[in-house]
Design a protein around this motif. Structure first.
Motif, short mmCIF file in Angstrom:
data_model
loop_
_atom_site.label_atom_id
_atom_site.label_comp_id
_atom_site.label_asym_id
_atom_site.label_seq_id
_atom_site.Cartn_x
_atom_site.Cartn_y
_atom_site.Cartn_z
N THR A 16 -0.40 26.08 -33.34
CA THR A 16 -0.84 27.07 -34.32
C THR A 16 -2.31 26.87 -34.63
OG1 THR A 16 -0.27 28.08 -36.47
CG2 THR A 16 -0.26 25.66 -36.36
N ARG A 17 -2.93 27.90 -35.18
CA ARG A 17 -4.31 27.88 -35.66
C ARG A 17 -5.33 27.58 -34.55
NH1 ARG A 17 -3.77 24.99 -41.67
NH2 ARG A 17 -1.64 25.73 -42.08
N SER A 18 -5.00 27.96 -33.33
CA SER A 18 -5.92 27.70 -32.23
C SER A 18 -6.22 28.94 -31.40
CB SER A 18 -5.36 26.60 -31.31
OG SER A 18 -4.11 26.97 -30.78
N GLY A 19 -5.31 29.91 -31.38
CA GLY A 19 -5.49 31.09 -30.56
C GLY A 19 -6.21 32.20 -31.30
N GLU A 20 -6.42 33.29 -30.59
CA GLU A 20 -7.12 34.43 -31.17
C GLU A 20 -6.16 35.52 -31.65
OE1 GLU A 20 -9.98 35.83 -28.39
OE2 GLU A 20 -11.20 34.01 -28.49
N LYS A 21 -4.88 35.38 -31.34
CA LYS A 21 -3.91 36.35 -31.81
C LYS A 21 -2.62 35.64 -32.21
CE LYS A 21 -1.85 37.46 -27.30
NZ LYS A 21 -1.47 38.56 -26.38
N THR A 22 -1.89 36.27 -33.12
CA THR A 22 -0.62 35.73 -33.58
C THR A 22 0.40 35.72 -32.45
OG1 THR A 22 -1.05 36.56 -35.81
CG2 THR A 22 1.25 36.04 -35.25
N GLU A 23 1.15 34.63 -32.36
CA GLU A 23 2.23 34.54 -31.37
C GLU A 23 3.53 34.18 -32.07
OE1 GLU A 23 1.52 32.29 -27.86
OE2 GLU A 23 -0.62 32.77 -27.78
N ILE A 24 4.62 34.69 -31.54
CA ILE A 24 5.95 34.40 -32.08
C ILE A 24 6.69 33.53 -31.08
CG2 ILE A 24 8.05 35.36 -33.06
CD1 ILE A 24 5.49 36.24 -34.50
N LEU A 25 7.13 32.36 -31.53
CA LEU A 25 7.85 31.43 -30.67
C LEU A 25 9.28 31.28 -31.15
CD1 LEU A 25 5.14 28.60 -30.50
CD2 LEU A 25 5.42 30.55 -28.94
N ASP A 26 10.22 31.09 -30.22
CA ASP A 26 11.60 30.84 -30.59
C ASP A 26 11.75 29.43 -31.15
OD1 ASP A 26 12.49 33.35 -29.83
OD2 ASP A 26 12.96 32.71 -27.78
N GLY A 191 17.01 34.64 -41.96
CA GLY A 191 17.04 34.62 -40.51
C GLY A 191 15.68 34.37 -39.88
N SER A 192 14.62 34.47 -40.67
CA SER A 192 13.27 34.28 -40.13
C SER A 192 13.01 32.85 -39.68
CB SER A 192 12.23 34.67 -41.19
OG SER A 192 12.34 33.84 -42.35
N HIS A 193 13.83 31.90 -40.14
CA HIS A 193 13.66 30.49 -39.75
C HIS A 193 13.93 30.27 -38.26
CE1 HIS A 193 17.91 31.08 -40.26
NE2 HIS A 193 18.20 29.87 -39.83
N GLN A 194 14.56 31.24 -37.61
CA GLN A 194 14.90 31.09 -36.20
C GLN A 194 13.73 31.38 -35.27
OE1 GLN A 194 18.65 33.07 -35.33
NE2 GLN A 194 19.32 32.79 -37.43
N ARG A 195 12.62 31.85 -35.84
CA ARG A 195 11.42 32.12 -35.04
C ARG A 195 10.21 31.56 -35.77
NH1 ARG A 195 11.70 38.32 -34.47
NH2 ARG A 195 10.16 38.18 -32.79
N TYR A 196 9.24 31.12 -35.01
CA TYR A 196 8.05 30.46 -35.55
C TYR A 196 6.83 31.32 -35.32
CZ TYR A 196 4.31 26.91 -35.82
OH TYR A 196 3.17 26.21 -36.11
N ILE A 197 6.04 31.50 -36.36
CA ILE A 197 4.82 32.29 -36.25
C ILE A 197 3.64 31.34 -36.06
CG2 ILE A 197 3.29 33.93 -37.38
CD1 ILE A 197 5.68 34.99 -38.91
N SER A 198 3.02 31.44 -34.89
CA SER A 198 1.81 30.68 -34.61
C SER A 198 0.62 31.49 -35.12
CB SER A 198 1.68 30.44 -33.10
OG SER A 198 0.47 29.79 -32.79
N CYS A 199 -0.06 30.95 -36.14
CA CYS A 199 -1.10 31.71 -36.83
C CYS A 199 -2.47 31.53 -36.17
CB CYS A 199 -1.17 31.26 -38.29
SG CYS A 199 0.35 31.58 -39.21
N VAL A 200 -3.37 32.44 -36.47
CA VAL A 200 -4.73 32.38 -35.92
C VAL A 200 -5.64 31.65 -36.91
CG1 VAL A 200 -4.42 34.50 -34.63
CG2 VAL A 200 -5.37 34.61 -36.93
N GLY A 201 -6.82 31.27 -36.42
CA GLY A 201 -7.81 30.63 -37.26
C GLY A 201 -7.59 29.12 -37.34
N GLY A 202 -8.63 28.40 -37.64
CA GLY A 202 -8.54 26.95 -37.74
C GLY A 202 -8.16 26.51 -39.15
N THR A 203 -8.23 25.20 -39.37
CA THR A 203 -7.94 24.62 -40.68
C THR A 203 -9.24 24.11 -41.28
OG1 THR A 203 -5.75 23.91 -39.91
CG2 THR A 203 -6.60 22.90 -41.93
N PRO A 204 -9.71 24.68 -42.37
CA PRO A 204 -10.95 24.22 -42.98
C PRO A 204 -10.84 22.77 -43.47
CG PRO A 204 -10.30 26.37 -43.85
CD PRO A 204 -9.13 25.84 -43.06
N GLU A 205 -11.97 22.10 -43.58
CA GLU A 205 -12.01 20.74 -44.13
C GLU A 205 -11.46 20.76 -45.55
OE1 GLU A 205 -13.01 16.62 -43.80
OE2 GLU A 205 -13.21 18.21 -42.30
N ASP A 206 -10.59 19.78 -45.85
CA ASP A 206 -9.98 19.68 -47.18
C ASP A 206 -9.34 21.00 -47.61
OD1 ASP A 206 -10.67 17.00 -47.45
OD2 ASP A 206 -12.59 17.45 -48.40
#
Length: 302
Positions: A16-26, A191-206
């Motif tokens: 997560t937080r590495s790509g340029e678009k949202t991805e849905i993973l099982d 039911g949303s727990h059955q799929r994982y949303i890989s989000c875009v953007g990085g993680t800011p410091e602190d």
């Protein structure tokens, strides 16, 4: 006992937080690990948890316990030394207490319920192992000024910023006030727990300094949330004080702000499997503080 977090040699199954678009993973692996013979939850409740990602408990604590917890809730909110502590988060505008973290270590009253067999037995049954407390807090959502929590998966944050390898964790939300449909109760996309949303953007410091006040990094985009809501719907979890909700760490959940006179407060405790202990963060430069993501992997209740 504090455990030194080891470098992550674990394969990142939930990037997560590495790509340029949202991805849905099982989702990988089981959700409810235990059977009805292994704890207090019956087969129907376990199946509901497996399917929907959460379960409800109408009365987890006694009326006397509830009054004790409420009195302590009030005392802590009015203690100036608590408000000045780093583990206390205040509302951005009103400066009223929003959350007090690490209450299972800092407060004897809440330490007992966090390690209570009534809770531990359910968590161990759901996760199929001994459990430790990854995080604990009291959430205050005071009347008129309590702000919302945006839609998010807790696991996405705990994976990215705390190094939790897999979503083998369960959260307990124990209500200290009545949860009405109108005072900002927990909402879950069942039911949303059955799929994982890989989000875009990085993680800011602190990032935790902002995210604990208002969710930012790790929040899915509006279109993905709209698609999930269309597919899974939204359950609004009303219920009386003294009851509880236990929900999977990957559930998409949120809560509205509270513009009513009626506060909505709860004890929130996260149990992680001792077979799923945290490593280095998967998508952050360093781990969050100990109060936000514990490195003490001692089994709860021991």
């Amino acid at each position: 006992m504090m455990t030194v977090i080891s470098p992550s040699t674990t394969k990142d199954l939930y990037p997560t937080r590495s790509g340029e678009k949202t991805e849905i993973l099982d989702r990988r692996g089981p959700i409810a690990f235990g059977s009805a013979e292994q704890g207090p939850l019956d087969a129907a409740t376990l199946q509901h948890y497996d399917d929907k990602g959460y379960l409800t408990i109408d009365e987890l604590i006694t009326p006397n316990e509830l009054e004790t917890f409420r009195a302590e809730l009030h005392r802590l909110a009015n203690d100036p030394t608590i408000k000045d502590d780093d583990a206390t988060i205040v509302e951005a505008k009103s400066n009223e207490v929003r959350s007090i973290f690490d209450i299972h270590r800092s407060n004897e009253i809440f330490r007992k319920i966090a390690n209570d067999p009534r809770v531990i037995a359910r968590a161990e049954q759901l996760l199929g192992s001994e459990v430790y407390i990854h995080q604990s807090r009291i959430n205050y959502k005071p009347g008129f000024v309590g702000k919302e929590f945006s839609w998010h998966s807790d696991f996405e944050t705990w994976h990215a910023e705390d190094g939790m390898p897999e979503p083998r964790a369960v959260s307990l939300s124990l209500s200290l006030t009545d949860n009405y449909s109108f005072n900002g109760p927990l909402m879950i996309m069942p039911g949303s727990h059955q799929r994982y949303i890989s989000c875009v953007g990085g993680t800011p410091e602190d990032n935790y300094k902002k995210s604990l006040v208002m969710q930012g990094a790790g929040t899915p985009d509006p279109q993905t949330l709209s698609d999930f809501a269309d597919e899974y719907g939204i359950d609004v979890l009303e219920g009386p004080a003294g009851g509880a909700v236990m929900f999977d760490s990957n559930c998409m959940h949120a809560s509205n702000g509270n513009v009513t006179p009626y506060s909505r407060s709860n004890i929130f405790i996260v149990y992680n499997s001792v077979e799923n202990t945290c490593v280095e963060p998967f998508a952050a430069p360093k781990p969050r503080p100990e109060f936000a993501g514990s490195t003490d992997f001692t089994p709860a209740g021991s």
